[in-house]
Scaffold this active site. Structure first.
Site, PDB file in Angstrom:
ATOM      1  N   GLN A  14      -8.016  -0.277  -8.027  1.00  0.00           N
ATOM      2  CA  GLN A  14      -7.815   0.884  -8.202  1.00  0.00           C
ATOM      3  C   GLN A  14      -8.325   1.844  -9.453  1.00  0.00           C
ATOM      4  O   GLN A  14      -8.354   2.946  -9.518  1.00  0.00           O
ATOM      5  CB  GLN A  14      -6.304   1.582  -7.912  1.00  0.00           C
ATOM      6  CG  GLN A  14      -5.693   1.178  -6.456  1.00  0.00           C
ATOM      7  CD  GLN A  14      -6.615   1.852  -5.260  1.00  0.00           C
ATOM      8  OE1 GLN A  14      -7.339   2.755  -5.445  1.00  0.00           O
ATOM      9  NE2 GLN A  14      -6.377   1.200  -4.152  1.00  0.00           N
TER      10      GLN A  14
ATOM     11  N   ASP B 240      -5.414  -6.735 -11.802  1.00  0.00           N
ATOM     12  CA  ASP B 240      -5.911  -6.414 -10.288  1.00  0.00           C
ATOM     13  C   ASP B 240      -6.265  -4.862 -10.609  1.00  0.00           C
ATOM     14  O   ASP B 240      -5.540  -3.736 -10.811  1.00  0.00           O
ATOM     15  CB  ASP B 240      -4.608  -6.296  -9.487  1.00  0.00           C
ATOM     16  CG  ASP B 240      -5.050  -5.520  -8.185  1.00  0.00           C
ATOM     17  OD1 ASP B 240      -6.350  -5.013  -8.134  1.00  0.00           O
ATOM     18  OD2 ASP B 240      -4.178  -5.526  -7.283  1.00  0.00           O
TER      19      ASP B 240
ATOM     20  N   CYS C 247       0.258  -1.761   2.074  1.00  0.00           N
ATOM     21  CA  CYS C 247       0.380  -3.277   1.605  1.00  0.00           C
ATOM     22  C   CYS C 247       1.176  -3.373   0.455  1.00  0.00           C
ATOM     23  O   CYS C 247       0.851  -4.278  -0.432  1.00  0.00           O
ATOM     24  CB  CYS C 247      -1.151  -3.540   1.412  1.00  0.00           C
ATOM     25  SG  CYS C 247      -2.103  -3.721   2.784  1.00  0.00           S
TER      26      CYS C 247
ATOM     27  N   HIS D 188       0.339  -4.719  -5.078  1.00  0.00           N
ATOM     28  CA  HIS D 188      -0.264  -4.897  -3.488  1.00  0.00           C
ATOM     29  C   HIS D 188       0.045  -6.243  -3.075  1.00  0.00           C
ATOM     30  O   HIS D 188       0.115  -7.362  -3.650  1.00  0.00           O
ATOM     31  CB  HIS D 188      -1.871  -4.688  -3.668  1.00  0.00           C
ATOM     32  CG  HIS D 188      -2.626  -4.536  -2.327  1.00  0.00           C
ATOM     33  ND1 HIS D 188      -3.019  -5.630  -1.649  1.00  0.00           N
ATOM     34  CD2 HIS D 188      -3.114  -3.479  -1.713  1.00  0.00           C
ATOM     35  CE1 HIS D 188      -3.758  -5.136  -0.473  1.00  0.00           C
ATOM     36  NE2 HIS D 188      -3.704  -3.905  -0.452  1.00  0.00           N
TER      37      HIS D 188
ATOM     38  N   LYS E  56     -14.277  -0.111  -2.746  1.00  0.00           N
ATOM     39  CA  LYS E  56     -13.616   0.953  -3.309  1.00  0.00           C
ATOM     40  C   LYS E  56     -14.537   1.722  -4.497  1.00  0.00           C
ATOM     41  O   LYS E  56     -13.833   2.770  -5.087  1.00  0.00           O
ATOM     42  CB  LYS E  56     -12.447   0.626  -3.938  1.00  0.00           C
ATOM     43  CG  LYS E  56     -11.366   0.075  -2.867  1.00  0.00           C
ATOM     44  CD  LYS E  56      -9.884  -0.259  -3.624  1.00  0.00           C
ATOM     45  CE  LYS E  56      -9.265  -1.231  -2.644  1.00  0.00           C
ATOM     46  NZ  LYS E  56      -8.571  -0.729  -1.502  1.00  0.00           N
TER      47      LYS E  56
HETATM   48  N1  PMP Z   1      -4.911  -4.618  -4.903  1.00  0.00           N
HETATM   49  C1  PMP Z   1      -4.857  -3.153  -4.921  1.00  0.00           C
HETATM   50  C2  PMP Z   1      -4.150  -2.350  -6.003  1.00  0.00           C
HETATM   51  C3  PMP Z   1      -5.557  -2.481  -3.796  1.00  0.00           C
HETATM   52  O1  PMP Z   1      -5.421  -1.079  -3.830  1.00  0.00           O
HETATM   53  C4  PMP Z   1      -6.118  -3.233  -2.985  1.00  0.00           C
HETATM   54  C5  PMP Z   1      -6.723  -2.626  -1.640  1.00  0.00           C
HETATM   55  N2  PMP Z   1      -6.020  -1.447  -1.101  1.00  0.00           N
HETATM   56  C6  PMP Z   1      -6.409  -4.522  -3.136  1.00  0.00           C
HETATM   57  C7  PMP Z   1      -5.669  -5.301  -3.975  1.00  0.00           C
HETATM   58  C8  PMP Z   1      -7.022  -5.442  -1.980  1.00  0.00           C
HETATM   59  O2  PMP Z   1      -8.378  -5.277  -2.038  1.00  0.00           O
HETATM   60  P1  PMP Z   1      -9.244  -5.708  -0.852  1.00  0.00           P
HETATM   61  O3  PMP Z   1      -8.768  -5.340   0.445  1.00  0.00           O
HETATM   62  O4  PMP Z   1     -10.647  -4.968  -0.909  1.00  0.00           O
HETATM   63  O5  PMP Z   1      -9.339  -7.015  -1.130  1.00  0.00           O
END
Ligand code: PMP
Length: 410
Positions: A206, A203, A368, A126, A229
């Site tokens: 998910q 990370d 993203c 991401h 999430k």
């Molecule tokens: N890493 C991953 C794999 C994600 O899916 C996301 C959110 N789409 C993020 C990081 C960022 O999370 P947040 O916007 O809640 O900080």
């Protein structure tokens, strides 16, 4: 052994927002990878907190502040047990995954990296797993390396072996890809990176709340996730850090509550986790996170994982029946609870709008992960992502609407 049959319809009814019509159709919410919905128990915990216990934490000796502080701090232990951390002092409350990675990039990376050092990550991260390391590399002179992604959406593990030289000081890797659904072998990768002395960050945005997670099992030094999430409110997240590392790290944000003593010229700092929590935290968010963890644990993470895989497998089968749909990521075996695809007959934004007009909430775009879209040569994808409140009937409804979309656009 008694076989427990989960009543997913009943679980669905715990989420008040799902009981509504959108554009004249029952809402089918398939955008949980972006943000999950909240069960009544979490919503009630926020109302209860604001109606009965609201006050700032750690600061006063009055009854409400004591209650708020106890409720807030009890969640730290709950999170530690939820992810198998050794101590609640290893749990730092953040705004989310993004802030957790930025904290490590600004504190640990900027204090430890120098020219010649390497930050190893992957091409499926991401943006929040890419940009903070770019900024840290610019500041420290360290170099970035990226593990390539194979055509089937898995990491190129041979390349990983080659890229993992002794210069690698940090491995930062996504557990489950938000754009492919790939589950990366984080335990093996962390073990491999440790042998060369690298610090490791996972990370888990998910994977937390979708599959059982255990820090002791993964063995990583840092792990990050977002509350929103996993059925908790927005604005709250967690950074797990191995205590010995946290203890050696300088603060990132300065302000109230993170200090031992302040003089006009300089200050001394509290030990972790307080050192990394400057200012008034998201108290209600933490209370809501505690309620979300209770809720998920009552359903059972193994049950949620199994349900998620069943929904994803059904979606893979049903979408495969529609001509002109190319699914990205693994086609079989374990995968995250989402399916992303490119339809050759419609742009993702048009497709998402069409689905919306039929009451289905999905996401279209680059999610993203722009480098990953480039890797697969698609302008973006359409992503259907699932959680414990989704049902097989909703997957069938998705397939029906996508078949109608094909007729409409073609
Ligand atoms: N890493 C991953 C794999 C994600 O899916 C996301 C959110 N789409 C993020 C990081 C960022 O999370 P947040 O916007 O809640 O900080």
């Amino acid at each position: 052994m008694e076989r427990i049959i989960m009543d997913w319809q009943r679980i669905r009814s715990d989420f008040p927002i799902l009981d509504q019509q959108v554009n004249g159709h029952p809402l089918v919410y398939l955008d949980s990878a972006a943000s999950s919905q909240k069960p009544r128990a979490v919503i009630d915990s926020l109302v209860r907190f604001y109606e009965r216990d609201n006050a700032n934490v750690h600061r006063a000796l009055h009854e409400l502040s004591n209650r708020a502080t106890d409720a807030f701090e009890s969640v730290r232990g709950k999170v530690a047990r939820f992810i198998g951390a050794a101590s609640e002092d290893e749990i730092i409350f953040t705004r989310g995954t993004t802030e957790g990675i930025n904290l490590v990039a600004n504190s640990w990376a900027c204090a430890n990296l120098k020219p010649g050092d390497v930050i190893l990550t992957s091409s499926m991260e991401h943006h929040s797993g890419l940009v903070p390391w770019q900024l840290a590399a610019q500041r420290t002179g360290a170099t970035l390396r990226h593990i390539p992604v194979l055509d089937d959406g898995t990491l190129d593990m041979d390349a990983f072996e080659k890229l993992l030289t002794p210069e690698v000081r940090l491995l930062s890797i996504v557990h489950i890809s938000n754009s492919l659904g790939t589950i990366n072998p984080v335990r093996e990768m962390v073990a491999r990176a440790k042998k060369t002395g690298a610090v490791t960050l996972v990370d888990a945005a998910q994977s937390t709340g979708h599959v059982p997670l255990n820090i002791a099992d993964i063995g990583c030094d840092f792990l990050v996730f977002s509350g929103h999430k996993i059925c908790a409110p927005t604005g709250i997240g967690v950074l797990y850090g191995r205590y010995s590392l946290l203890e050696s790290m300088p603060p990132w944000h300065g302000g109230g509550e993170m200090i031992l003593q302040v003089r006009l010229e300089a200050s001394t700092y509290k030990p972790p986790p307080a050192r990394f929590e400057a200012g008034t935290p998201d108290i209600a968010g933490v209370i809501g996170l505690g309620a979300a963890i209770d809720y998920l644990q009552a359903v059972g993470l193994e049950n949620i994982e199994k349900h998620g895989l069943e929904l994803a497998s059904r979606a893979l089968t049903r979408l495969d029946e529609i001509p002109g749909i190319r699914i990205l990521g693994p086609k079989s075996g374990p995968r995250g609870s989402l399916v992303a695809f490119h339809a050759e007959w419609a742009h993702p934004h048009d497709l998402v709008e069409f689905a919306n007009s039929h009451g289905i909430a999905m996401r279209g775009g680059h999610h993203c992960t722009q480098p990953l879209m480039k890797r697969f040569q698609v302008p973006g994808t359409t992503r259907a992502s699932f959680y414990l409140y989704n049902t097989p009937e909703e997957i069938d409804r998705l397939a029906e609407v996508l078949a109608a979309a094909r007729k409409f656009f073609a």
